[in-house]
Design an enzyme around this catalytic site. Structure first.
Site, PDB file in Angstrom:
ATOM      1  N   GLU A 106      47.997  15.814  60.278  1.00  0.00           N
ATOM      2  CA  GLU A 106      49.117  15.632  61.188  1.00  0.00           C
ATOM      3  C   GLU A 106      48.724  14.703  62.344  1.00  0.00           C
ATOM      4  O   GLU A 106      49.486  13.815  62.733  1.00  0.00           O
ATOM      5  CB  GLU A 106      49.602  17.001  61.703  1.00  0.00           C
ATOM      6  CG  GLU A 106      50.741  16.957  62.687  1.00  0.00           C
ATOM      7  CD  GLU A 106      52.006  16.280  62.179  1.00  0.00           C
ATOM      8  OE1 GLU A 106      52.093  15.941  60.979  1.00  0.00           O
ATOM      9  OE2 GLU A 106      52.905  16.050  63.007  1.00  0.00           O
ATOM     10  N   LYS A 164      50.514  11.143  63.208  1.00  0.00           N
ATOM     11  CA  LYS A 164      51.106  10.858  64.521  1.00  0.00           C
ATOM     12  C   LYS A 164      50.596   9.524  65.046  1.00  0.00           C
ATOM     13  O   LYS A 164      51.364   8.695  65.518  1.00  0.00           O
ATOM     14  CB  LYS A 164      50.758  11.950  65.557  1.00  0.00           C
ATOM     15  CG  LYS A 164      51.459  13.275  65.428  1.00  0.00           C
ATOM     16  CD  LYS A 164      52.885  13.273  65.872  1.00  0.00           C
ATOM     17  CE  LYS A 164      53.836  12.943  64.790  1.00  0.00           C
ATOM     18  NZ  LYS A 164      54.212  13.863  63.777  1.00  0.00           N
ATOM     19  N   LYS A 187      64.219   8.853  61.397  1.00  0.00           N
ATOM     20  CA  LYS A 187      63.916  10.275  61.475  1.00  0.00           C
ATOM     21  C   LYS A 187      64.409  11.042  60.263  1.00  0.00           C
ATOM     22  O   LYS A 187      63.767  11.951  59.769  1.00  0.00           O
ATOM     23  CB  LYS A 187      64.530  10.856  62.742  1.00  0.00           C
ATOM     24  CG  LYS A 187      64.110  12.289  62.932  1.00  0.00           C
ATOM     25  CD  LYS A 187      64.128  12.687  64.364  1.00  0.00           C
ATOM     26  CE  LYS A 187      63.448  14.017  64.554  1.00  0.00           C
ATOM     27  NZ  LYS A 187      61.997  13.934  64.363  1.00  0.00           N
ATOM     28  N   CYS A 241      70.655   6.020  58.742  1.00  0.00           N
ATOM     29  CA  CYS A 241      71.946   5.488  59.180  1.00  0.00           C
ATOM     30  C   CYS A 241      72.774   6.571  59.892  1.00  0.00           C
ATOM     31  O   CYS A 241      72.790   7.728  59.470  1.00  0.00           O
ATOM     32  CB  CYS A 241      72.783   4.930  58.045  1.00  0.00           C
ATOM     33  SG  CYS A 241      71.973   3.609  57.149  1.00  0.00           S
TER      34      CYS A 241
HETATM   35  C1  G6P Z   1      60.481  11.458  58.505  1.00  0.00           C
HETATM   36  C2  G6P Z   1      60.140  11.849  59.934  1.00  0.00           C
HETATM   37  C3  G6P Z   1      58.993  12.840  59.934  1.00  0.00           C
HETATM   38  C4  G6P Z   1      59.356  14.062  59.087  1.00  0.00           C
HETATM   39  C5  G6P Z   1      59.747  13.649  57.670  1.00  0.00           C
HETATM   40  C6  G6P Z   1      60.360  14.812  56.909  1.00  0.00           C
HETATM   41  O1  G6P Z   1      59.453  10.725  57.943  1.00  0.00           O
HETATM   42  O2  G6P Z   1      59.794  10.708  60.685  1.00  0.00           O
HETATM   43  O3  G6P Z   1      58.739  13.241  61.269  1.00  0.00           O
HETATM   44  O4  G6P Z   1      58.258  14.921  59.041  1.00  0.00           O
HETATM   45  O5  G6P Z   1      60.755  12.624  57.708  1.00  0.00           O
HETATM   46  O6  G6P Z   1      61.577  15.114  57.513  1.00  0.00           O
HETATM   47  P1  G6P Z   1      62.247  16.536  57.500  1.00  0.00           P
HETATM   48  O7  G6P Z   1      63.536  16.338  58.252  1.00  0.00           O
HETATM   49  O8  G6P Z   1      62.474  16.885  56.067  1.00  0.00           O
HETATM   50  O9  G6P Z   1      61.330  17.474  58.178  1.00  0.00           O
END
Ligand code: G6P
Length: 609
Positions: free
Chosen positions: A481, A485, A604, A2
């Site tokens: 990874e 992806k 995100k 949010c």
């Molecule tokens: C979400 C994002 C990922 C990220 C994960 C951890 O799932 O989509 O790309 O790796 O959160 O987020 P952070 O901000 O802790 O790296």
């Protein structure tokens, strides 16, 4: 999770709110809404789905000009992502509007109480409880009513609040979710993240835990949850609004993939001085490292995968055992941690709820916590004993690329730094590794030159429904990874497997034309992975292999397609092998017409458990 935006000033608030929401959409995109204060009261417009639905709705309405407004972009937690559960949420008297990022844990108790007091609820959200509670406590002064209400709330909440009968101000509240204030000319703003205000100002204040701000056109005043005034000052951030623009790229993800060489340079080069790794403000003494029994790396998502690579690199260079754990697991399993354990948390956003909770758990056991974080002033950065910042700049695409690469390079530097302190490496070895790290950006650029080949492979495979990624040791970590992806952005079911483990079950899923992506960069394991490729080929798989130029022929004899990549020391190869994996996922998702920057159901920044 949010995004919050708010405006108070001399201009019409709506254009600013909408452009700010656009910058915050990466935080969630189930619905979007605004509330503006006009002579007729609080006008709330909210729409399910992407922000553009809200923009279209607003274009059709002839909204009066309003100098005060709040907005929200939602990742649904409580209640389905329909219009009624979207924010802003209004109190039943229509006097109070609230936007919220976080979760109110005691909302059921509060809701029952408020219903008994005659409040009528229209949504399933925890946020509506906040609006109703403030309304119930309203005493003619919105500030003191908010203070009374927030002291009854449990959970995490960044809030933007406006009140019809006490207009001209936004009340901003922060607990466990991020919120910033932007200071403009004759106007002020609130937002969940700095890029949302950069078109107007780069003077910002990041609210700290349990702070409340009263923001008007002319002034910004700060208080604690008891209502006592606090001093604060603005910082001037060194970012401009273009850092959160696509700058000619079709997607943020592609732009961010292409930024990786620069991001690595910015992250790594300032930390190498006279052929030595130097970390500012990292003053743990040699004796601390000599007594270290274990390193824990704790993170979520791609950051966890950085930890999986980091384990191999740190163990190899230092001999210290490294355990890698998902933050959501670590926090609930009474980890074996003490003051001889270094806990490393890794987080792009610095606000992931599980990683933050894991950090707090580690501190209970007196472990030192070092965090690798991208967002300055974020909760994880604030609560850690030591912070290494990645210099990735704002990362907008939900699927991380450049932050991942920057995190990985910081792990390499840390491993080298520790190996030197612990005298586990000779001078020449140290210099050789350092020289290799410095080469990573140029090597990545070489891989970019092969993008045509990757695009044509994506063309051959974009209709697949499953993919398997196999590799050994560091290649396996890179596979994790690559697999994430692919599934995140293209919705292809994919799994990563330690190549030697396939035969214990997963190989039963391999049939004619199943795509297997093999990562084969570890020199000592090439023959082993060749055997694994033969095993899947014998069962009908189509194999794309990623390997170094040196092993090209060996691997191409057994694979259908090979993506060659340059060579570095084996321990740094994940930085190179991940690039074709990112590009392949991107190209495949493009052909599948997926919403690459905003994949379904994701956000995100994950500030809920
Ligand atoms: C979400 C994002 C990922 C990220 C994960 C951890 O799932 O989509 O790309 O790796 O959160 O987020 P952070 O901000 O802790 O790296």
């Amino acid at each position: 999770m949010c995004g919050i935006i708010g405006y108070v000033g001399s201009n019409d608030s709506v254009p600013f709110l909408l452009q700010g929401l656009q910058k915050l959409e990466y935080r969630g995109y189930d619905s979007a809404g605004v509330a503006i204060c006009t002579d007729n009261g609080l006008n709330v417009i909210k729409k399910k789905g992407r922000l553009e639905n809200l923009v279209q709705e607003i274009e059709c309405l002839n909204l009066p000009k309003s100098n005060l407004g709040i907005g929200h972009t939602r990742w649904a937690t409580h209640g389905s992502p329909g219009d009624e559960n979207s924010h802003p949420q209004l109190s039943d008297s229509k006097n109070i509007a609230v936007v919220h990022n976080g979760i109110i844990e005691n909302y059921i108790v509060l809701k029952e109480f408020l219903i008994k007091k005659g409040k009528k609820f229209t949504s399933d959200t925890d946020t509506e409880v906040i609006a109703q509670l403030i309304d119930y406590m309203y005493n003619g002064n919105i500030f003191s009513s908010v203070i009374n209400a927030v002291n009854k709330l449990e959970g995490s909440f960044a809030l933007g609040i406006i009140c019809r009968s006490d207009p001209g101000k936004i009340i901003a509240v922060k607990k466990d979710s991020p919120l910033i204030i932007g200071c403009g000319e004759n106007e002020n703003y609130i937002a969940s993240d700095i890029p949302a205000v950069l078109s107007k100002t780069n003077r910002v204040y990041r609210l700290k835990e349990c702070e409340i701000a009263v923001i008007t056109q002319e002034s910004i005043k700060l208080y604690d949850f008891e209502g006592s005034g606090l001093d604060f000052s603005f910082e001037t951030v060194d970012l401009d609004s273009s850092c959160a623009e696509k700058n000619g790229y079709e997607h943020f993800m592609l732009k961010e993939i292409m930024e990786q060489p620069d991001v690595i340079k910015k992250t790594v080069f300032p930390r190498i001085k006279e052929n030595q790794v130097v970390f500012e403000n990292f003053d743990l003494p040699k004796e601390y490292f000599e007594k270290l029994k274990k390193i824990y790396i704790v993170a979520c998502g791609s950051a966890y995968h950085v930890g999986c690579s980091g384990k191999y690199v740190i163990e190899k260079l230092t001999g210290i055992p490294v355990e890698v754990d998902l933050a959501s697991e670590f926090r609930y399993r009474s980890p074996i941690v003490d003051n001889n354990t270094l806990v490393i948390t890794i987080s792009q956003s610095g606000e992931t709820a599980d990683t933050l909770a894991a950090l707090r758990e580690a501190k209970k056991y007196n472990a030192k916590v070092l965090s690798i974080v991208n967002v300055a002033g974020s909760p994880i950065a604030n609560e850690s004993d030591y912070v290494f910042y990645t210099q990735a700049g704002p990362e907008i695409a939900v699927a991380t690329t450049k932050a991942y690469s920057a995190q990985l390079c910081l792990i390499y530097l840390l491993a080298l730094y520790l190996s030197k302190i612990l005298a586990k490496i000779d001078e020449q070895g140290y210099i050789n590794y350092l020289s290799d790290i410095i080469l990573i950006p140029e090597k990545i650029k070489e891989i970019f030159e092969g993008i045509k080949n990757i695009r044509s492979l994506a063309q051959d495979f974009f209709r697949i429904s499953d993919a398997f990624f196999i590799g050994r040791n560091l290649d396996y970590a890179a596979c994790m990874e690559g697999s994430l992806k692919l599934k995140e952005i293209s919705y292809v079911h994919s799994e990563s497997y330690a190549a030697g483990e396939l035969k214990h079950g997963t190989i039963s899923l391999i049939e004619d034309n199943t795509l297997v992506i093999a990562v084969a960069t570890q020199s000592s394991l090439i023959d082993k992975i060749v055997s694994n490729i033969r095993e899947v080929k014998a069962r009908g798989a189509k194999v794309i292999a990623i390997t170094t130029h040196a092993n090209f022929y060996k691997i191409s004899e057994v694979s259908d397609h090979v993506i060659p990549i340059p060579k570095l020391s084996d321990i740094f190869m994940a930085s190179l092998s991940v690039i074709p994996l990112q590009l392949f996922s991107y190209c495949l998702a493009l052909l599948r017409e997926c919403d690459i920057d905003k994949p379904r159901n994701l956000a995100k920044s994950v500030t809920v458990e």
